[in-house]
Design an enzyme around this catalytic site. Structure first.
Site, mmCIF file in Angstrom:
data_model
loop_
_atom_site.group_PDB
_atom_site.id
_atom_site.type_symbol
_atom_site.label_atom_id
_atom_site.label_comp_id
_atom_site.label_asym_id
_atom_site.label_seq_id
_atom_site.Cartn_x
_atom_site.Cartn_y
_atom_site.Cartn_z
ATOM 1 N N ASP A 9 50.704 35.051 13.649
ATOM 2 C CA ASP A 9 50.733 35.678 12.336
ATOM 3 C C ASP A 9 52.060 36.446 12.264
ATOM 4 O OD1 ASP A 9 49.816 36.836 9.867
ATOM 5 O OD2 ASP A 9 49.381 38.658 10.996
ATOM 6 N N LEU A 10 52.482 36.816 11.070
ATOM 7 C CA LEU A 10 53.770 37.508 10.936
ATOM 8 C C LEU A 10 53.604 39.027 10.748
ATOM 9 C CD1 LEU A 10 56.929 37.261 10.468
ATOM 10 C CD2 LEU A 10 56.362 37.242 8.032
ATOM 11 N N ASP A 11 53.049 39.387 9.578
ATOM 12 C CA ASP A 11 52.973 40.804 9.212
ATOM 13 C C ASP A 11 52.052 41.574 10.159
ATOM 14 O OD1 ASP A 11 54.555 40.605 6.765
ATOM 15 O OD2 ASP A 11 52.862 39.498 5.931
ATOM 16 N N THR A 17 55.707 44.965 9.184
ATOM 17 C CA THR A 17 55.709 44.953 7.718
ATOM 18 C C THR A 17 54.353 45.306 7.119
ATOM 19 O OG1 THR A 17 55.465 42.598 8.042
ATOM 20 C CG2 THR A 17 57.601 43.353 7.233
ATOM 21 N N LYS A 45 44.512 43.129 4.973
ATOM 22 C CA LYS A 45 45.423 42.553 5.965
ATOM 23 C C LYS A 45 45.122 41.069 6.140
ATOM 24 C CE LYS A 45 46.663 46.563 8.760
ATOM 25 N NZ LYS A 45 46.487 47.239 10.064
ATOM 26 N N GLY A 46 46.155 40.262 6.125
ATOM 27 C CA GLY A 46 45.987 38.826 6.328
ATOM 28 C C GLY A 46 45.560 38.075 5.082
ATOM 29 N N VAL A 47 45.219 38.825 4.049
ATOM 30 C CA VAL A 47 44.673 38.223 2.833
ATOM 31 C C VAL A 47 45.812 37.953 1.837
ATOM 32 C CG1 VAL A 47 43.138 38.707 0.881
ATOM 33 C CG2 VAL A 47 42.441 39.334 3.203
ATOM 34 N N ARG A 49 48.181 37.383 -1.565
ATOM 35 C CA ARG A 49 48.543 38.342 -2.621
ATOM 36 C C ARG A 49 47.516 38.310 -3.763
ATOM 37 N NH1 ARG A 49 54.351 37.303 -4.795
ATOM 38 N NH2 ARG A 49 54.617 36.869 -2.582
ATOM 39 N N SER A 114 51.161 32.323 8.671
ATOM 40 C CA SER A 114 51.123 33.562 7.890
ATOM 41 C C SER A 114 50.662 33.304 6.464
ATOM 42 C CB SER A 114 52.533 34.170 7.855
ATOM 43 O OG SER A 114 52.623 35.174 6.864
ATOM 44 N N ALA A 115 49.996 34.302 5.880
ATOM 45 C CA ALA A 115 49.572 34.204 4.477
ATOM 46 C C ALA A 115 50.709 34.533 3.526
ATOM 47 C CB ALA A 115 48.419 35.172 4.227
ATOM 48 N N SER A 116 51.803 35.055 4.058
ATOM 49 C CA SER A 116 52.858 35.590 3.188
ATOM 50 C C SER A 116 53.780 34.521 2.627
ATOM 51 C CB SER A 116 53.696 36.605 3.960
ATOM 52 O OG SER A 116 54.799 37.001 3.173
ATOM 53 N N LYS A 117 54.089 34.672 1.340
ATOM 54 C CA LYS A 117 55.081 33.789 0.710
ATOM 55 C C LYS A 117 56.491 34.284 1.000
ATOM 56 C CE LYS A 117 52.114 31.903 -2.792
ATOM 57 N NZ LYS A 117 51.815 31.627 -4.177
ATOM 58 N N ASN A 118 56.603 35.447 1.604
ATOM 59 C CA ASN A 118 57.916 36.006 1.959
ATOM 60 C C ASN A 118 58.260 35.757 3.428
ATOM 61 O OD1 ASN A 118 58.524 37.405 -0.617
ATOM 62 N ND2 ASN A 118 56.706 38.594 -0.107
ATOM 63 N N LYS A 145 43.112 33.226 4.352
ATOM 64 C CA LYS A 145 42.318 33.661 5.503
ATOM 65 C C LYS A 145 41.201 34.557 4.955
ATOM 66 C CE LYS A 145 46.527 34.017 8.362
ATOM 67 N NZ LYS A 145 47.474 34.924 9.008
ATOM 68 N N GLU A 169 46.863 37.623 16.104
ATOM 69 C CA GLU A 169 46.512 38.160 14.789
ATOM 70 C C GLU A 169 46.253 39.665 14.815
ATOM 71 O OE1 GLU A 169 45.891 38.137 11.682
ATOM 72 O OE2 GLU A 169 46.332 36.060 11.160
ATOM 73 N N ASP A 170 46.637 40.348 13.741
ATOM 74 C CA ASP A 170 46.335 41.785 13.637
ATOM 75 C C ASP A 170 45.282 42.066 12.566
ATOM 76 O OD1 ASP A 170 47.974 41.185 11.394
ATOM 77 O OD2 ASP A 170 48.386 43.324 11.159
HETATM 78 C C1 BG6 Z 1 49.747 38.791 4.903
HETATM 79 C C2 BG6 Z 1 49.657 40.289 4.849
HETATM 80 O O1 BG6 Z 1 50.455 38.414 6.052
HETATM 81 O O2 BG6 Z 1 50.424 38.288 3.754
HETATM 82 C C3 BG6 Z 1 49.032 40.744 3.540
HETATM 83 O O3 BG6 Z 1 48.876 40.755 5.940
HETATM 84 C C4 BG6 Z 1 49.801 40.152 2.371
HETATM 85 O O4 BG6 Z 1 49.058 42.152 3.481
HETATM 86 C C5 BG6 Z 1 49.830 38.634 2.509
HETATM 87 O O5 BG6 Z 1 49.189 40.514 1.137
HETATM 88 C C6 BG6 Z 1 50.612 37.961 1.383
HETATM 89 O O6 BG6 Z 1 51.951 38.332 1.497
HETATM 90 P P1 BG6 Z 1 53.052 38.129 0.384
HETATM 91 O O7 BG6 Z 1 54.336 38.538 1.076
HETATM 92 O O8 BG6 Z 1 53.045 36.696 -0.013
HETATM 93 O O9 BG6 Z 1 52.685 39.027 -0.755
HETATM 94 MG MG MG Z 2 49.026 40.260 9.827
#
Ligand code: BG6
Ligand code: MG
Length: 219
Positions: A9-11, A17, A45-47, A49, A114-118, A145, A169-170
């Site tokens: 996982d990333l964040d 972050t 967390k992990g969820v 946006r 990771s769930a993040s688009k960033n 997730k 995972e955190d």
């Molecule tokens: C997860 C974070 O990795 O990514 C969440 O734990 C976050 O907090 C999710 O909402 C989506 O991230 P992003 O960068 O696409 O808004």
């Molecule tokens: Mg995380």
């Protein structure tokens, strides 16, 4: 040679972050008159946006139009992007680079999950992109997730069966996703929160290279 698939996982696992997501969500929630505590934050967390905003609106019993929803998502992400703009290698969490290098030395395939688009932007900023054989992030999945989709896609990208994968995972949602995917889950953070993980560590400084080698050779 024995190989396992290592999925990170990333964040909150690779970089610190999670605190920026928390600050940005709290600001957003408060701006629409919704309280937001650290306990609630654990559930985000992990969820994704979208799912995070849906949860905040449900907690505050708010219903809004699609346009307002899109606007709030944009506001949260703009705020978050401001936080990460100046990120550098100093925000890689302690000993993450050592563990990644140990895996690379042992020729183990590594993916992001990771769930993040960033995620890609952040990996570039902290100069870790090259350590990964595959990147699976919020742009590649349709189910958030605890759905295991992100980790199953990562396993496939590594050409590895799910039961040969290990997930760091955190988040509660992420540990649950790894468990559902039939992978070994390693909780990074508070054991009382991540008790469902197969292994628990406060951070990577507690994960020895010997432990990594045992995971690689474990039947
Ligand atoms: C997860 C974070 O990795 O990514 C969440 O734990 C976050 O907090 C999710 O909402 C989506 O991230 P992003 O960068 O696409 O808004
Ligand atoms: Mg995380």
């Amino acid at each position: 040679m024995s190989k396992k698939g290592f999925i990170f996982d990333l964040d909150g696992v690779i970089v610190d972050t999670a605190k920026y997501h928390f600050l940005a969500w709290r600001k957003l929630a408060n701006s629409i008159g919704v309280d937001f505590t650290e306990v609630q934050n654990e559930q985000l967390k992990g969820v994704s946006r979208v799912r995070s905003l849906e949860k905040i609106l449900a907690w505050g019993e708010k219903s809004i139009s699609e346009e307002q929803f899109a606007e709030l998502m944009r506001m949260k992400n703009d705020d978050y992007l401001n936080y990460i703009e100046k990120m550098g290698q100093d925000e890689i969490l302690p000993d993450v680079s050592r563990v990644l290098d140990c895996l690379i030395e042992q020729k183990q395939p590594i993916s992001l999950g990771s769930a993040s688009k960033n995620a890609r932007v952040i990996l570039e900023k902290v100069a870790l992109r090259d350590k990964f054989d595959a990147i699976v992030d919020g742009n590649d999945v349709s189910n958030a997730k605890p759905d295991p989709e992100v980790f199953l896609i990562a396993a496939k990208a590594l050409d590895m069966e799910a039961n040969r994968c290990i997930v760091f995972e955190d988040s509660v949602a992420g540990v649950e996703a790894a468990n559902i995917a039939n992978m070994i889950s390693i909780g990074i953070g508070d054991t009382t929160i991540l008790g469902d993980a197969d292994y628990n560590f406060n951070d990577f400084t507690e994960i020895s290279n010997q432990f990594i080698e045992e995971l690689i050779h474990k039947k």
